[in-house]
Design an enzyme around this catalytic site. Structure first.
Site, PDB file in Angstrom:
ATOM      1  N   LEU A   1       1.851  91.112  99.719  1.00  0.00           N
ATOM      2  CA  LEU A   1       2.088  91.030 101.164  1.00  0.00           C
ATOM      3  C   LEU A   1       3.541  90.684 101.494  1.00  0.00           C
ATOM      4  O   LEU A   1       3.948  90.763 102.640  1.00  0.00           O
ATOM      5  CB  LEU A   1       1.146  90.004 101.809  1.00  0.00           C
ATOM      6  CG  LEU A   1      -0.336  90.383 101.810  1.00  0.00           C
ATOM      7  CD1 LEU A   1      -1.173  89.266 102.436  1.00  0.00           C
ATOM      8  CD2 LEU A   1      -0.579  91.691 102.565  1.00  0.00           C
TER       9      LEU A   1
ATOM     10  N   ASP B   1       2.071  88.000  88.233  1.00  0.00           N
ATOM     11  CA  ASP B   1       2.230  89.456  88.354  1.00  0.00           C
ATOM     12  C   ASP B   1       3.636  89.860  88.775  1.00  0.00           C
ATOM     13  O   ASP B   1       4.255  89.253  89.636  1.00  0.00           O
ATOM     14  CB  ASP B   1       1.238  90.040  89.338  1.00  0.00           C
ATOM     15  CG  ASP B   1       1.383  91.547  89.415  1.00  0.00           C
ATOM     16  OD1 ASP B   1       1.152  92.201  88.391  1.00  0.00           O
ATOM     17  OD2 ASP B   1       1.771  92.050  90.485  1.00  0.00           O
TER      18      ASP B   1
ATOM     19  N   HIS C   1      -0.501  90.409  84.047  1.00  0.00           N
ATOM     20  CA  HIS C   1       0.313  91.633  84.111  1.00  0.00           C
ATOM     21  C   HIS C   1       0.776  91.876  82.681  1.00  0.00           C
ATOM     22  O   HIS C   1       1.696  91.228  82.196  1.00  0.00           O
ATOM     23  CB  HIS C   1       1.483  91.396  85.077  1.00  0.00           C
ATOM     24  CG  HIS C   1       2.547  92.453  85.048  1.00  0.00           C
ATOM     25  ND1 HIS C   1       2.826  93.250  86.136  1.00  0.00           N
ATOM     26  CD2 HIS C   1       3.413  92.840  84.077  1.00  0.00           C
ATOM     27  CE1 HIS C   1       3.826  94.078  85.820  1.00  0.00           C
ATOM     28  NE2 HIS C   1       4.195  93.842  84.583  1.00  0.00           N
TER      29      HIS C   1
ATOM     30  N   HIS D   1      -3.967  96.030  86.710  1.00  0.00           N
ATOM     31  CA  HIS D   1      -3.522  97.437  86.610  1.00  0.00           C
ATOM     32  C   HIS D   1      -3.466  97.995  85.186  1.00  0.00           C
ATOM     33  O   HIS D   1      -2.399  98.378  84.698  1.00  0.00           O
ATOM     34  CB  HIS D   1      -2.190  97.640  87.306  1.00  0.00           C
ATOM     35  CG  HIS D   1      -1.142  96.569  87.074  1.00  0.00           C
ATOM     36  ND1 HIS D   1      -0.744  96.175  85.831  1.00  0.00           N
ATOM     37  CD2 HIS D   1      -0.418  95.835  87.948  1.00  0.00           C
ATOM     38  CE1 HIS D   1       0.192  95.241  85.945  1.00  0.00           C
ATOM     39  NE2 HIS D   1       0.399  95.013  87.221  1.00  0.00           N
TER      40      HIS D   1
ATOM     41  N   ASN E   1       5.224 100.153  88.260  1.00  0.00           N
ATOM     42  CA  ASN E   1       5.055  99.358  87.050  1.00  0.00           C
ATOM     43  C   ASN E   1       3.650  98.768  86.999  1.00  0.00           C
ATOM     44  O   ASN E   1       3.278  98.038  87.912  1.00  0.00           O
ATOM     45  CB  ASN E   1       6.093  98.222  87.040  1.00  0.00           C
ATOM     46  CG  ASN E   1       6.166  97.538  85.694  1.00  0.00           C
ATOM     47  OD1 ASN E   1       5.757  98.103  84.688  1.00  0.00           O
ATOM     48  ND2 ASN E   1       6.656  96.316  85.681  1.00  0.00           N
TER      49      ASN E   1
ATOM     50  N   ASP F   1      -2.645  97.211  93.920  1.00  0.00           N
ATOM     51  CA  ASP F   1      -1.245  96.886  93.600  1.00  0.00           C
ATOM     52  C   ASP F   1      -0.324  97.389  94.714  1.00  0.00           C
ATOM     53  O   ASP F   1       0.778  97.882  94.454  1.00  0.00           O
ATOM     54  CB  ASP F   1      -0.820  97.439  92.236  1.00  0.00           C
ATOM     55  CG  ASP F   1       0.491  96.810  91.737  1.00  0.00           C
ATOM     56  OD1 ASP F   1       1.005  95.887  92.395  1.00  0.00           O
ATOM     57  OD2 ASP F   1       0.993  97.256  90.691  1.00  0.00           O
TER      58      ASP F   1
ATOM     59  N   HIS G   1       8.022  98.564  99.723  1.00  0.00           N
ATOM     60  CA  HIS G   1       9.470  98.456  99.552  1.00  0.00           C
ATOM     61  C   HIS G   1      10.153  99.130 100.731  1.00  0.00           C
ATOM     62  O   HIS G   1       9.678 100.155 101.211  1.00  0.00           O
ATOM     63  CB  HIS G   1       9.924  99.139  98.255  1.00  0.00           C
ATOM     64  CG  HIS G   1       9.517  98.405  97.024  1.00  0.00           C
ATOM     65  ND1 HIS G   1      10.053  97.184  96.681  1.00  0.00           N
ATOM     66  CD2 HIS G   1       8.605  98.702  96.066  1.00  0.00           C
ATOM     67  CE1 HIS G   1       9.504  96.781  95.539  1.00  0.00           C
ATOM     68  NE2 HIS G   1       8.605  97.673  95.153  1.00  0.00           N
TER      69      HIS G   1
HETATM   70 ZN   LIG Z   1       1.855  93.895  88.050  1.00  0.00          ZN
END
Ligand SMILES: [Zn+2]
Lengths: 428, 325
Positions: free
Chosen positions: A59, A150, A177, A230, A276, A303, A307
């Protein structure tokens, strides 16, 4: 509070039924329910699901409000059919104290579009060296149960072991992660045939798989549960499958983009495909779909990584990693899992609502659609198909890899504890 | 021909042969007292160098000036361009100035591709080396050098490199020269073998149109040309090989190794050479080594590329035009 009658909805994709909401609760599910005193919503054969739960959302607030805020992010969530999101800790400042997680949690409550469950950092400043005050974050008003660095991997085996052990005291879970840092120095994309041609630094599958292998063994050793963020490779699927067969308490998530896109797209050098872990190969995509279908992978998590435009409007190496995903997640899952016959809508409800709510202990979410349950519900027009238009996103950012791509399904209504947050595709 | 030259892989066999043939014409101009052609008079070419490379920039600049283009040199090295925004900003500035072609060197793989396809700029884009991706004019000048030496200057016109056995030795992993050469040489019908320690070959090299060997000595007798790629000493700090000494012993070209080559075979190097590392001084200075020739050929190749991308349909070299001066 008023009553709402949702008429003729295919509950979990089944035969059309009516769902009556009274206040914050589902009062009845059945056929021919009385409409008296209720606002009627004609579902017209749309699919009704429990509100979706995202275990992996960025967020960006506090610190990067230019890309997303709790308000814009939760509006995007409601628009995508989510009623609860877990907000990742890599903010500025990092969510590694009770103060920061309470702030994020409170903002979510104030805005009221979607429940926000903050994830706490495992280590101070995500530095991987010193445990953050996990207990304090758990005891805070935010009630943190999921901890993750993460964006960075908890790569030190001792720190990871301690974290796994420590959170057992309050039944927390560490979400890893998985990225071996030395093997991914300078990594720009999946290491393989395409990276060799493009001359971009490789992010090898083994950098993910070796960490997952280590962590399931650690979880087994100390009797903790571990969650894998992920998961992106066929090899990771094999490791998780093996661990589950041994009774190790591991859960795993896959993102929508890893279910659909491959590293072939990087040939365009378009940074919207930079993420990623990176987009992998067709073989990985197929293994991930199969694993999600058979339950080896427990859940879908977005995820969602907003940006600003300028961080993606540049050459590949300079671009930020990540994609927005809240507003397209269900469509991608329909495209890759439902329309391919791998999963039915009850399965989608399990992977995108019930299971993530269980893993994150999001009380009141991911519940069955039945009388007495909280009215966290969505309606999905599964017959819709159309191009993705980022201009219509509620998110503050537009970095979607799906611009212009035709995808099926559209969330038309979202109710958070009986309160409509999305009506006819429009946020309230 | 395409509008841009981004990757050697984008060239068809006929495109490549046309460039080599055109470069031979350009080379003839260099033998004349007046080396200048009016072909690009009134056209503006920018040399946009985000990475230091005096050699390549000078080569392009010489080519542009011999074609009478207006030349702007833009060197944007350093911290101000470490943020991605600058490529776009710079491109838009150049677009506003109305440039016809941009010769770009950039440390990031794909930057020329992005420049050509982003819509930031309308000019033709020529890749002068991007990251560890491509350096197509280098591959073209290498192929030009091989054709001259192995097929013949005049007999080579219209010909490709069918059946020629070319060996590339060294740091393939970090080499845009290797990638471009493998693509172009394959297109031209040559048989390419890469020789390197396994650490300096990319994962995925198995799909490239070439052979791979770890044993230089066994490959040399079957080579018509051997190209030594530069190996930076710092690579040993990242464990790509144990020591400089071990590298040069296993993969360096010295006089003894050169003697294993067939009589007619040539030794090539894209420069700058690391003497004592991948090549010994006596080999570098021997008459089998074409490194200096490659530099001269680079100007002809770049003239040919600029002419074919910008010059339109008129012949590049006409006797009247040059002689009326
Ligand atoms: Zn990650």
């Amino acid at each position: 509070m008023s009553k709402i009658l949702i008429r003729g909805a295919k509950v979990l994709g089944g035969a059309p039924q009516d769902v009556l909401i009274d206040g914050e609760t589902v009062e009845a599910v059945g056929t021919g329910l009385p409409a008296e005193g209720a606002e009627v919503v004609e579902a017209d054969g749309k699919v009704l699901l429990p509100g979706l739960v995202d275990l992996h959302t960025h967020l960006r607030e506090p610190g990067r409000e230019d890309s997303e805020t709790v308000l814009t992010g939760t509006r995007a969530a409601a628009s995508g059919g989510f009623t609860a999101v877990f907000a990742m800790a890599n903010t500025f400042p990092v969510a590694d104290t009770a103060g920061v997680v309470e702030q994020v949690w409170r903002l979510g409550r104030e805005h009221g579009y979607c429940d926000v469950r903050p994830i706490g950092a495992v280590t101070v400043g995500l530095e991987g060296q010193k445990l953050a005050e996990l207990g304090a974050m758990h005891e805070s008003a935010a009630g943190v149960t999921v901890f993750s660095d993460d964006g960075k991997c908890v790569h030190d085996a001792v720190i990871m072991r301690r974290a796994l052990e420590y959170v057992k005291a309050f039944d927390g879970v560490v979400a890893q992660h998985a990225q071996e840092p030395r093997l991914t120095e300078g990594a720009q994309m999946n290491e393989g045939v395409v990276s060799a041609e493009l001359g971009l630094g490789g992010w090898p599958a083994v950098a993910e798989e070796s960490i997952i292998a280590r962590d399931v063994l650690l979880a087994d050793h100390v009797g903790s549960r571990v969650h894998i963020c992920h998961l992106s490779t066929a090899g990771s699927v094999e490791i998780v499958r093996w661990a589950k067969s041994r009774g190790i308490r591991v859960t795993a998530e896959v993102t929508p983009h890893h279910l659909l896109l491959t590293d072939e797209l990087v040939r365009t050098y378009n940074p919207v495909y930079k993420v990623n872990p990176p987009l992998r190969t067709e073989r990985d995509v197929m293994a991930l779909r199969e694993a999600l279908a058979d339950g080896t992978i427990d859940i879908v998590a977005t995820d969602h990584a907003p940006h600003p435009h300028e961080d993606k409007d540049c050459e590949w190496a300079a671009a930020a990693m990540g994609m927005v995903g809240l507003e397209t997640a269900l469509s991608v899952v329909q495209e890759t899992m439902v329309d391919t016959g791998l999963l039915d809508w009850a399965g989608v409800a399990d992977r995108m609502s019930a299971r993530p709510a269980q893993i994150g202990q999001a009380t009141g979410h991911g519940r069955p659609v039945s009388a007495g349950e909280p009215a966290n519900l969505i309606l999905v027009d599964t017959a819709y198909r159309g191009p993705v238009d980022p201009a219509g996103f509620a998110s503050r950012s537009r970095n979607t890899p799906y611009q212009g791509r035709e995808l099926p399904g559209r969330v038309t209504h979202t109710w958070l504890r009986g309160k409509a947050t999305l009506v006819d595709g429009k946020l309230t | 021909m395409q509008r841009h030259l981004i990757s050697a892989a984008d060239l068809t066999r006929d495109d490549a042969v046309l460039i080599l043939d055109t470069a031979e014409e350009m080379a003839r101009v260099a033998d004349r007292p007046i080396k200048k052609l009016p072909t690009l008079r009134g056209r503006t070419v920018v040399n946009l160098f985000f990475e230091d490379s005096t050699r390549t920039r000078i080569s392009f600049e010489a080519a542009e000036k011999r074609l009478s283009a207006d030349v702007i040199n833009f060197t944007a090295k350093g911290s101000s361009v470490s943020k991605g925004e600058s490529l776009k900003d710079t491109a838009q500035t150049l677009e506003a100035m109305g440039v016809d072609a941009v010769v770009i060197r950039h440390g990031a793989s794909g930057a020329p591709y992005t420049l050509a396809n982003s819509g930031w700029i309308d000019a033709a884009v020529i890749n002068a080396g991007d990251g560890t991706h491509q350096h197509p004019t280098q591959a073209l000048l290498d192929a030009f050098t091989m054709r001259r030496r192995l097929v013949g200057r005049d007999t080579g016109i219209g010909q490709d490199l069918s059946g020629k056995r070319i060996t590339l030795v060294g740091d393939v992993l970090h080499s845009r020269v290797a990638r471009s050469n493998v693509d172009l040489l394959h297109t031209l019908g040559a048989e390419v073998t890469l020789v390197a320690p396994p650490t300096l070959l990319p994962v995925g090299v198995g799909t490239w149109p070439c052979e791979v060997s770890y044993d230089l000595d066994s490959v040399l007798p079957k080579s018509d040309a051997v190209m030594m790629l530069r190996v930076q000493r710092e690579r040993m700090n990242a464990a790509f090989f144990p020591t400089e000494r071990e590298y040069s012993r296993r993969y360096g070209l010295d006089g003894d190794r050169m003697a294993r080559l067939p009589e007619h075979a040539i030794v090539m190097h894209p420069g700058p050479m690391v003497r004592g590392m991948e090549i010994t001084a006596d080999v570098a200075d021997s008459d089998r080594c074409t490194a200096i020739e490659q530099v001269a050929n680079g100007v002809s190749i770049r003239m040919a590329v600029l002419y074919l991308l910008l010059g339109g349909n008129e012949p590049a070299v006409t006797p009247t035009r040059t002689e009326e001066k």
